[in-house]
Motif scaffolding. Sequence first.
Motif, PDB file in Angstrom:
ATOM      1  N   ARG A  63       0.841  -1.194   0.000  1.00 46.35           N
ATOM      2  CA  ARG A  63       0.000   0.000   0.000  1.00 46.35           C
ATOM      3  C   ARG A  63       0.878   1.246   0.000  1.00 46.35           C
ATOM      4  N   ARG A  64       0.483   2.236  -0.786  1.00 48.08           N
ATOM      5  CA  ARG A  64       1.212   3.493  -0.902  1.00 48.08           C
ATOM      6  C   ARG A  64       0.221   4.643  -1.118  1.00 48.08           C
ATOM      7  N   PRO A  65       0.635   5.896  -0.858  1.00 46.57           N
ATOM      8  CA  PRO A  65      -0.251   7.034  -1.129  1.00 46.57           C
ATOM      9  C   PRO A  65      -0.535   7.177  -2.619  1.00 46.57           C
ATOM     10  N   PRO A  66      -1.571   7.946  -2.957  1.00 50.77           N
ATOM     11  CA  PRO A  66      -1.881   8.165  -4.379  1.00 50.77           C
ATOM     12  C   PRO A  66      -0.810   9.005  -5.061  1.00 50.77           C
ATOM     13  N   LEU A  67      -0.881   9.052  -6.377  1.00 54.22           N
ATOM     14  CA  LEU A  67       0.060   9.830  -7.170  1.00 54.22           C
ATOM     15  C   LEU A  67      -0.327  11.301  -7.150  1.00 54.22           C
ATOM     16  N   VAL A  78       2.071   5.271   6.879  1.00 50.25           N
ATOM     17  CA  VAL A  78       2.875   4.887   8.044  1.00 50.25           C
ATOM     18  C   VAL A  78       2.022   4.943   9.307  1.00 50.25           C
ATOM     19  N   ARG A  79       1.241   5.978   9.437  1.00 56.85           N
ATOM     20  CA  ARG A  79       0.323   6.088  10.579  1.00 56.85           C
ATOM     21  C   ARG A  79      -0.713   4.960  10.530  1.00 56.85           C
ATOM     22  N   VAL A  92     -10.129  -6.881  17.279  1.00 60.47           N
ATOM     23  CA  VAL A  92     -10.406  -6.242  15.991  1.00 60.47           C
ATOM     24  C   VAL A  92      -9.674  -7.008  14.889  1.00 60.47           C
ATOM     25  N   PRO A  93     -10.383  -7.475  13.875  1.00 56.75           N
ATOM     26  CA  PRO A  93      -9.716  -8.220  12.792  1.00 56.75           C
ATOM     27  C   PRO A  93      -8.994  -7.279  11.835  1.00 56.75           C
ATOM     28  N   VAL A  94      -7.665  -7.389  11.768  1.00 57.99           N
ATOM     29  CA  VAL A  94      -6.861  -6.561  10.873  1.00 57.99           C
ATOM     30  C   VAL A  94      -5.783  -7.417  10.222  1.00 57.99           C
ATOM     31  N   PRO A  95      -5.316  -7.035   9.037  1.00 63.10           N
ATOM     32  CA  PRO A  95      -4.164  -7.729   8.437  1.00 63.10           C
ATOM     33  C   PRO A  95      -2.906  -7.467   9.272  1.00 63.10           C
ATOM     34  N   ARG A  96      -2.004  -8.434   9.297  1.00 60.13           N
ATOM     35  CA  ARG A  96      -0.747  -8.278  10.019  1.00 60.13           C
ATOM     36  C   ARG A  96       0.221  -7.446   9.178  1.00 60.13           C
ATOM     37  N   VAL A  97       0.812  -6.439   9.794  1.00 58.39           N
ATOM     38  CA  VAL A  97       1.785  -5.581   9.105  1.00 58.39           C
ATOM     39  C   VAL A  97       3.139  -6.278   9.097  1.00 58.39           C
ATOM     40  N   LEU A  98       3.734  -6.405   7.910  1.00 60.06           N
ATOM     41  CA  LEU A  98       5.007  -7.109   7.753  1.00 60.06           C
ATOM     42  C   LEU A  98       6.188  -6.173   7.589  1.00 60.06           C
ATOM     43  N   GLY A  99       5.961  -4.963   7.139  1.00 60.33           N
ATOM     44  CA  GLY A  99       7.073  -4.041   6.952  1.00 60.33           C
ATOM     45  C   GLY A  99       6.599  -2.668   6.537  1.00 60.33           C
ATOM     46  N   VAL A 100       7.371  -1.652   6.920  1.00 64.40           N
ATOM     47  CA  VAL A 100       7.116  -0.262   6.531  1.00 64.40           C
ATOM     48  C   VAL A 100       8.425   0.304   5.993  1.00 64.40           C
ATOM     49  N   VAL A 109       7.645   7.683  -1.995  1.00 57.70           N
ATOM     50  CA  VAL A 109       6.710   7.859  -0.878  1.00 57.70           C
ATOM     51  C   VAL A 109       6.790   6.633   0.024  1.00 57.70           C
ATOM     52  N   PRO A 110       6.360   6.739   1.282  1.00 58.46           N
ATOM     53  CA  PRO A 110       6.358   5.560   2.158  1.00 58.46           C
ATOM     54  C   PRO A 110       5.434   4.474   1.616  1.00 58.46           C
ATOM     55  N   MET A 111       5.771   3.222   1.945  1.00 59.13           N
ATOM     56  CA  MET A 111       4.942   2.087   1.566  1.00 59.13           C
ATOM     57  C   MET A 111       4.836   1.124   2.747  1.00 59.13           C
ATOM     58  N   VAL A 112       3.733   0.381   2.769  1.00 62.44           N
ATOM     59  CA  VAL A 112       3.473  -0.593   3.836  1.00 62.44           C
ATOM     60  C   VAL A 112       3.173  -1.938   3.197  1.00 62.44           C
ATOM     61  N   LEU A 113       3.786  -2.980   3.751  1.00 63.01           N
ATOM     62  CA  LEU A 113       3.534  -4.344   3.302  1.00 63.01           C
ATOM     63  C   LEU A 113       2.777  -5.072   4.393  1.00 63.01           C
TER      64      LEU A 113
END
Length: 352
Positions: A63-67, A78-79, A92-100, A109-113
Motif C-alpha cells: 500500500r502506498r499514497p496516491p500519485l 505509516v500512521r 479487531v480483525p486486521v491484516p498483520r503488518v510485515l514491513g514499513v 513515498v512511504p509504503m506498507v507491506l
Amino acid sequence: MTGPDPVPDAREVVGVDPVAVGRWFATIGLEHTAPLRFDRIGLGQSNLTYLVRDHADRRWVLRRPPLGHLLASAHDVVREARIMAALETTEVPVPRVLGVVDDPAVSEVPMVLMEFVDGQVVDTMAIVESLTPQCRRAIAESLPRTLAKIHAVDLAAVGLADLAGHKPYAVRQLKRWGGQWEHSKTRELPELDELTRRLTAAVPEQREVTLVHGDFHLRNVITSHDTGEVVAALDWELSTLGDPLADMGSLLAYWPEPGDNTGGDFPASTLPGFPDRAQMSAAYLALTGRDPAALRYWHAFGLWKLAVIAEGVLRRARDTPQNRAAAGTPTVERIDAIVHKALDVTERIDRR
C-alpha cells in the motif's frame, strides 16, 4: 480478493519500482522467490493498493499514497500501519503488518507491506447479486459487531492513546474536512456550505473518546466465504480518536435504502436480505448501550464527509488520471445528491 491476473510486465505497474521493492523484501528477511509480480487491486480511490505475488505464488498486499499532489496529513500509510500493528493483539480483525519503508531508494513515498487475508471483498454489484439474501444479512450483521469491537479497544493498553487529540471530535472534524473541501473542491456549492453551517450549530455533547475507524463500510472489509463474518477491517488511513457514534453514522451514510439516490453505482444495501438503516442502528446500539439521540446528527455528518471525500476523489482523478480506480470517479450529480440527503437529515435533527 485477488482480482485479475497481474500484468505480464511488472515494469508497467504505476507507482511501484518492482526491482527496488524486491531489494526491500530481502532486507526485511521476507522469504520470496523472484520475480515479484504486482497488480493494482481494490476499488479504493485514495491510497493505492497492490497484490504482490512471487514465483511460488505467495501473496502479500502493498500500500502506498496516491500519485500527484497530496493534501497535508492525508494518505499517511505509516500512521495507518501503526494503527493496524497496535490492533493485532485485540479482537479487531486486521491484516498483520510485515514491513514499513520510507526510503527514497525504494519509493518516492512511504509504503506498507501486509499479509494477504483470504476472503471475500463485497465491492461490486456483481458480487452482491451473486450472494443469497441469507448471506447478505450475515455480512451486514457482522458490520455493527466489528464496529463495537473497534470502539471497545483499550487505547492505553495498545499504545494508541496519543493517536490524536482528545478535544471534542466533531469540532476537530468539521475544521479538518471543511479545510479539505476548500482545498479540493472543483466548484462552488452553496448547499454544502449551508450543510456545514447546520452541522456546526448542532454539534452534540461528546460523552467518550474511543478509537474511530473513520471510513467503515461494506467495501472496506474482507468477509468469510463461509460465515459472512468480517475477517479483516481495511483502510485505516482516516482513523483517529473521537466519538464512536461517528463510525456508525458513516456506515449509515454508505447504506442507501430503496428510493435513495446516494448509492451511485453501488446501491448494494437496497437488495433483499440487507437490513435497513434503522435495523443496523438498533443492532449497534444494542451491543454498545450507547445513546441513540445523537445518531441522526452523525448520519448527516457522515454524508457531509462522504461528499467532501468524493469531491476530493473527483479532483485527484481530474488532476492525475492515473489515480483513477476500477470503481470509477464520483460524479457531480452523485455528490450533489449526497449533500441534499444530508440536508434532509439535518432538517429532522432540528425537529427531534
